[in-house]
Design an enzyme around this catalytic site. Structure first.
Site, PDB file in Angstrom:
ATOM      1  N   LYS A 120      -7.609   1.487  -4.094  1.00 22.92           N
ATOM      2  CA  LYS A 120      -7.081   2.224  -2.942  1.00 22.92           C
ATOM      3  C   LYS A 120      -7.583   3.665  -2.934  1.00 22.92           C
ATOM      4  CE  LYS A 120      -4.100   5.145  -1.097  1.00 22.92           C
ATOM      5  NZ  LYS A 120      -3.680   6.483  -1.569  1.00 22.92           N
ATOM      6  N   ASP A 138      -2.757   1.061   1.557  1.00 22.47           N
ATOM      7  CA  ASP A 138      -1.616   1.592   0.830  1.00 22.47           C
ATOM      8  C   ASP A 138      -0.356   0.951   1.401  1.00 22.47           C
ATOM      9  OD1 ASP A 138      -0.812   2.891   3.206  1.00 22.47           O
ATOM     10  OD2 ASP A 138      -2.246   4.465   2.776  1.00 22.47           O
TER      11      ASP A 138
END
Length: 210
Positions: A120, A138
Site C-alpha cells: 500500500k 487502504d
DNA sequence: ATCCCGAGGG
DNA sequence: CCCTCTGGAT
C-alpha cells in the site's frame, strides 16, 4: 456495475475534485515517504500535526539519522504505533543513505524492501511522487470499492486488481485519491453521508437505504 | 466500542 | 490464517 456507470462515477468524482492529491503535508520526497509510513492506522490530520514542527529541519534521511530514534519517538508519540514506526523509519533512513544515495527509489521492489513499507505504501509513493498509475488500497479505498460495487474483493490485493480492471483508463492516474477522498469525506465507515453523495444513484449500497 | 491512507511476525 | 503495535477522535 456497467462500464458506462463506472465512467459516470469517476466523471462525478472528478468534477467534485478536479485536482485530487494527498492531504498529507510534505515538501521533499523523503518527507512524503516518511509521512505515508506514519499514516498507518492514523488520520492524515494526526500525521500533519506531528510532522509540522518536525519537517522544517527534517528533509532528508540523513536529517532523521541526525535527529535520532529517541527524539523521533517522542515527537510522534501521539500518533500511535510510535515505537514500531520510529524503528522502521530509522532503519529505512539508514538503507536510503547506504544503498540509494539518500534518494527515494522508484520501483515497487525497492520500496517494499524498506522496513515499514508494504504494498500500500509503495503504491502511494509511486503514484504521488512519480505519477505511476497505481491504486493503493487502504481502508477507505477498500470500503468504497466494496460498498459501491465498483470493485469487490475480500483482500486489499484482490480489490486492487479488480480496480485496475474496473477504472476507465483516463481516470487511473488519480483514481486512488478520488476514492480516498470519497471514503474520508462522504462514504464514512460508520455513518456514510449518502444524502450528500455525488454517486449515490450509482452505488449498490446507497440505493438500499442509509 | 470502533475507526484511522498497515506492516511484520508467528 | 492470526496477532500485535498504539493513541486520539468520534
Amino acid at each position: 456495475m456497467t462500464p458506462a456507470q463506472r465512467q459516470q462515477l469517476f466523471e462525478r468524482l472528478a468534477q467534485a475534485n478536479p485536482h485530487p492529491t494527498t492531504e498529507l503535508i510534505w515538501h521533499t520526497p523523503f518527507q512524503l515517504l516518511l509521512a505515508v509510513l506514519l499514516s498507518a492506522q492514523s488520520t492524515d490530520v494526526g500525521v500533519n500535526r506531528v510532522t509540522a514542527p518536525l519537517f522544517p529541519t527534517l528533509q532528508t534521511p540523513q536529517d532523521l539519522l541526525t535527529l535520532g530514534l529517541a527524539t523521533f519517538e517522542e515527537a510522534i508519540r501521539t500518533l500511535g504505533l510510535y515505537r514500531t514506526k520510529s524503528r522502521h523509519a530509522i532503519e529505512m533512513a539508514k538503507i536510503l543513505v547506504d544503498q540509494h544515495e539518500g534518494q527515494v527509489p522508484e520501483t515497487q521492489v525497492e520500496l517494499e524492501a524498506l522496513p515499514g513499507v508494504g504494498r500500500k505504501t509503495a503504491n502511494v509513493v509511486l503514484n504521488t511522487l512519480y505519477g505511476h498509475p497505481t491504486i493503493a488500497v487502504d481502508t477507505h479505498v477498500f470500503r468504497v470499492a466494496n460498498r459501491t460495487g465498483l470493485a469487490r474483493g475480500t483482500t486489499p490485493l484482490a480489490v486492487e486488481q479488480a480496480l485496475l480492471r474496473a477504472v476507465p483508463a483516463p481516470f487511473l492516474q488519480h483514481a486512488h485519491h478520488w476514492l480516498i477522498l470519497q471514503g474520508r469525506h462522504i462514504c464514512l465507515a460508520r455513518a456514510p453521508r449518502c444524502g450528500i453523495c455525488p454517486i449515490q444513484d450509482l452505488c449498490d449500497t446507497g440505493k438500499i437505504h442509509v
